[in-house]
Design a protein around this motif. Structure first.
Motif, PDB file in Angstrom:
ATOM      1  N   VAL A 127       0.836  -1.212   0.000  1.00 18.11           N
ATOM      2  CA  VAL A 127       0.000   0.000   0.000  1.00 18.11           C
ATOM      3  C   VAL A 127       0.867   1.256   0.000  1.00 18.11           C
ATOM      4  CG1 VAL A 127      -1.934  -1.149   1.130  1.00 18.11           C
ATOM      5  CG2 VAL A 127      -0.263   0.047   2.526  1.00 18.11           C
ATOM      6  N   GLY A 128       2.028   1.198   0.639  1.00 19.18           N
ATOM      7  CA  GLY A 128       2.924   2.350   0.638  1.00 19.18           C
ATOM      8  C   GLY A 128       3.434   2.664  -0.756  1.00 19.18           C
ATOM      9  N   GLY A 133       3.003   6.215   0.096  1.00 18.59           N
ATOM     10  CA  GLY A 133       4.094   6.138   1.051  1.00 18.59           C
ATOM     11  C   GLY A 133       3.681   6.141   2.505  1.00 18.59           C
ATOM     12  N   ALA A 134       4.300   7.026   3.281  1.00 19.70           N
ATOM     13  CA  ALA A 134       4.104   7.048   4.731  1.00 19.70           C
ATOM     14  C   ALA A 134       2.664   7.326   5.115  1.00 19.70           C
ATOM     15  CB  ALA A 134       5.029   8.092   5.365  1.00 19.70           C
ATOM     16  N   SER A 135       1.936   8.131   4.335  1.00 23.88           N
ATOM     17  CA  SER A 135       0.541   8.440   4.656  1.00 23.88           C
ATOM     18  C   SER A 135      -0.328   7.185   4.582  1.00 23.88           C
ATOM     19  CB  SER A 135      -0.013   9.498   3.701  1.00 23.88           C
ATOM     20  OG  SER A 135       0.727  10.691   3.804  1.00 23.88           O
ATOM     21  N   ALA A 136      -0.141   6.378   3.548  1.00 23.99           N
ATOM     22  CA  ALA A 136      -0.907   5.136   3.412  1.00 23.99           C
ATOM     23  C   ALA A 136      -0.531   4.148   4.508  1.00 23.99           C
ATOM     24  CB  ALA A 136      -0.666   4.518   2.033  1.00 23.99           C
ATOM     25  N   ILE A 137       0.747   4.065   4.810  1.00 23.67           N
ATOM     26  CA  ILE A 137       1.206   3.185   5.885  1.00 23.67           C
ATOM     27  C   ILE A 137       0.595   3.622   7.211  1.00 23.67           C
ATOM     28  CG2 ILE A 137       3.242   2.502   7.234  1.00 23.67           C
ATOM     29  CD1 ILE A 137       4.812   2.569   4.572  1.00 23.67           C
ATOM     30  N   ALA A 138       0.513   4.953   7.424  1.00 21.67           N
ATOM     31  CA  ALA A 138      -0.094   5.484   8.647  1.00 21.67           C
ATOM     32  C   ALA A 138      -1.553   5.066   8.759  1.00 21.67           C
ATOM     33  CB  ALA A 138       0.011   7.004   8.660  1.00 21.67           C
ATOM     34  N   ALA A 146      -0.180  -3.790  12.611  1.00 23.05           N
ATOM     35  CA  ALA A 146       1.249  -3.987  12.319  1.00 23.05           C
ATOM     36  C   ALA A 146       2.098  -3.521  13.497  1.00 23.05           C
ATOM     37  CB  ALA A 146       1.633  -3.209  11.064  1.00 23.05           C
ATOM     38  N   VAL A 147       3.210  -4.209  13.739  1.00 23.85           N
ATOM     39  CA  VAL A 147       4.109  -3.842  14.837  1.00 23.85           C
ATOM     40  C   VAL A 147       5.126  -2.825  14.342  1.00 23.85           C
ATOM     41  CG1 VAL A 147       3.825  -6.063  16.006  1.00 23.85           C
ATOM     42  CG2 VAL A 147       5.665  -5.784  14.340  1.00 23.85           C
ATOM     43  N   ALA A 152       8.545   0.497  10.488  1.00 21.02           N
ATOM     44  CA  ALA A 152       9.850   1.123  10.246  1.00 21.02           C
ATOM     45  C   ALA A 152      10.511   0.543   8.996  1.00 21.02           C
ATOM     46  CB  ALA A 152      10.752   0.929  11.462  1.00 21.02           C
ATOM     47  N   TYR A 153      10.427  -0.757   8.834  1.00 19.77           N
ATOM     48  CA  TYR A 153      11.060  -1.401   7.672  1.00 19.77           C
ATOM     49  C   TYR A 153      10.357  -0.960   6.385  1.00 19.77           C
ATOM     50  CZ  TYR A 153      14.200  -4.966   5.761  1.00 19.77           C
ATOM     51  OH  TYR A 153      15.219  -5.614   5.117  1.00 19.77           O
ATOM     52  N   ALA A 154       9.004  -0.912   6.427  1.00 23.61           N
ATOM     53  CA  ALA A 154       8.253  -0.521   5.231  1.00 23.61           C
ATOM     54  C   ALA A 154       8.572   0.920   4.831  1.00 23.61           C
ATOM     55  CB  ALA A 154       6.756  -0.676   5.483  1.00 23.61           C
ATOM     56  N   VAL A 155       8.592   1.832   5.809  1.00 20.55           N
ATOM     57  CA  VAL A 155       8.885   3.241   5.516  1.00 20.55           C
ATOM     58  C   VAL A 155      10.286   3.388   4.938  1.00 20.55           C
ATOM     59  CG1 VAL A 155       9.263   5.520   6.559  1.00 20.55           C
ATOM     60  CG2 VAL A 155       7.270   4.164   7.211  1.00 20.55           C
TER      61      VAL A 155
END
Length: 351
Positions: A127-128, A133-138, A146-147, A152-155
């Protein structure tokens, strides 16, 4: 009143630490726009957490920053959108946007499974890369549970390929003879974080940058169906686990209740509703133009605070356990999104 004060005292130390890191990360992000504040925040937080693990007194505030502050930032993202502008730009960009997103998510599922990347991590990277990116992950993180190490790894993974896009995309655009408008569509649909979109498109030209930012904001709306779909899948998974546990205990499994409107509404996260309301309010023109940059700045800062907190609570050993496979997945997805964006632009006559 006393309980409110007590809660504030309990949360203040951790929130203050995450906010302090976010301030430093914001300065770094302005000095190095390609890196950006969110990535700086998660890296600084992880480094500080590595040097010294946060004390127990800091953990309530850090947890609040990594969850509630993250969700609040997503709500504010909606206030940057105008539904009329979305409709105008969407007519042109939606085929490319939807096509790249679908192919990216399919590749994340298939290639991620092939590489042995765990479910939550491949979802976050998918999704990122496919949305923003970070907005979708958020937006997705609290829904799938998610832990911190996965976030952190995805970002970090997506950041690496954002940098690559900033360097490579203008060269590709010139090689293909793209117009300013075409490159804006390309950058807006194939680059993730807003700072990287601006960096890549600004290199190409002012008109490209202006259109790319609008396309990128429209692309943010893809968060809504993705979060709803993931919430539904998580709900189904939890139901199945509960039935299996009941069967193991010798309790007859209950009939699966029908999908009523009430059950569906309960799956919708509060911050997603806030996101839509904020976009609708902004579309009415109630919010004056000068307020928009301020809201955007606050939203970006809150995301940085949240990612700083996630960095603080990251299990760095988890990075080593994950190995290089998530990076390979990130590379494959970046190539899929880049190639499909160019291909769909050619098919629709936008190239």
């Amino acid at each position: 009143m006393s309980s409110t004060m007590e809660t504030a005292r309990r949360l203040a130390p951790g929130l203050a630490l995450a906010t302090g890191i976010a301030v430093v990360a914001t300065v770094i992000g302005r000095l190095l726009p390609v890196v950006g504040a969110p990535v700086s925040g998660v890296v600084l937080g992880a480094v500080i957490g590595m040097i010294r693990r946060p004390a127990a007194a800091l953990k309530p505030g850090i947890t609040t920053a990594s969850k509630f502050v993250l969700q609040l930032a997503v709500v504010l993202l909606g206030a940057q959108l105008s539904l009329l502008e979305v409709a105008r730009v969407g007519v042109e960009s939606l085929p490319v946007m939807l096509g790249t997103l679908v192919l990216c998510l399919l590749a994340a599922w298939g290639v991620g499974r092939l590489l042995g990347v765990v479910g939550n991590l491949r979802t976050l990277i998918g999704v990122g890369t496919g949305i923003c990116g970070a907005s979708a992950i958020a937006a997705v993180t609290p829904v799938i549970g998610a832990v911190s190490v996965e976030v952190a790894y995805a970002v970090s993974t997506i950041f690496l390929f954002n940098v690559a896009a900033v360097i490579v995309f203008p060269v590709v655009g010139h090689a293909l003879g793209m117009s300013q408008h075409a490159f804006g569509l390309f950058a807006g649909t194939a680059v993730n974080d807003t700072s990287s979109v601006v960096a890549a498109a600004s290199t190409y030209g002012t008109q490209a940058a202006n259109f790319a930012v609008v396309v990128k904001l429209v692309r943010t709306l893809m968060i809504i169906p993705i979060v709803l779909g993931l919430a539904w899948l998580v709900g189904r998974r939890e139901q199945a686990a509960a039935r299996l546990a009941a069967a193991d205990d010798g309790v007859p499994a209950a009939e699966r209740p029908p999908w009523t409107l009430r059950r569906i509404v309960k799956l919708v996260p509060w911050f997603l509703i806030g996101f839509v309301i904020a976009a609708a309010v902004n579309s009415t023109g109630v919010l004056p133009g000068p307020v928009h940059p301020a809201i955007s700045t606050v939203a970006a800062f809150l995301i940085t605070v949240a990612l700083s907190a996630i960095g603080l609570s990251t299990d760095v050993a988890g990075f080593r356990r994950a190995g290089f496979r998530p990076l390979v997945l990130g590379l494959v997805l970046w190539l899929v999104v880049t190639g499909s964006s160019l291909g769909l632009m050619a098919l629709t006559g936008a190239l």
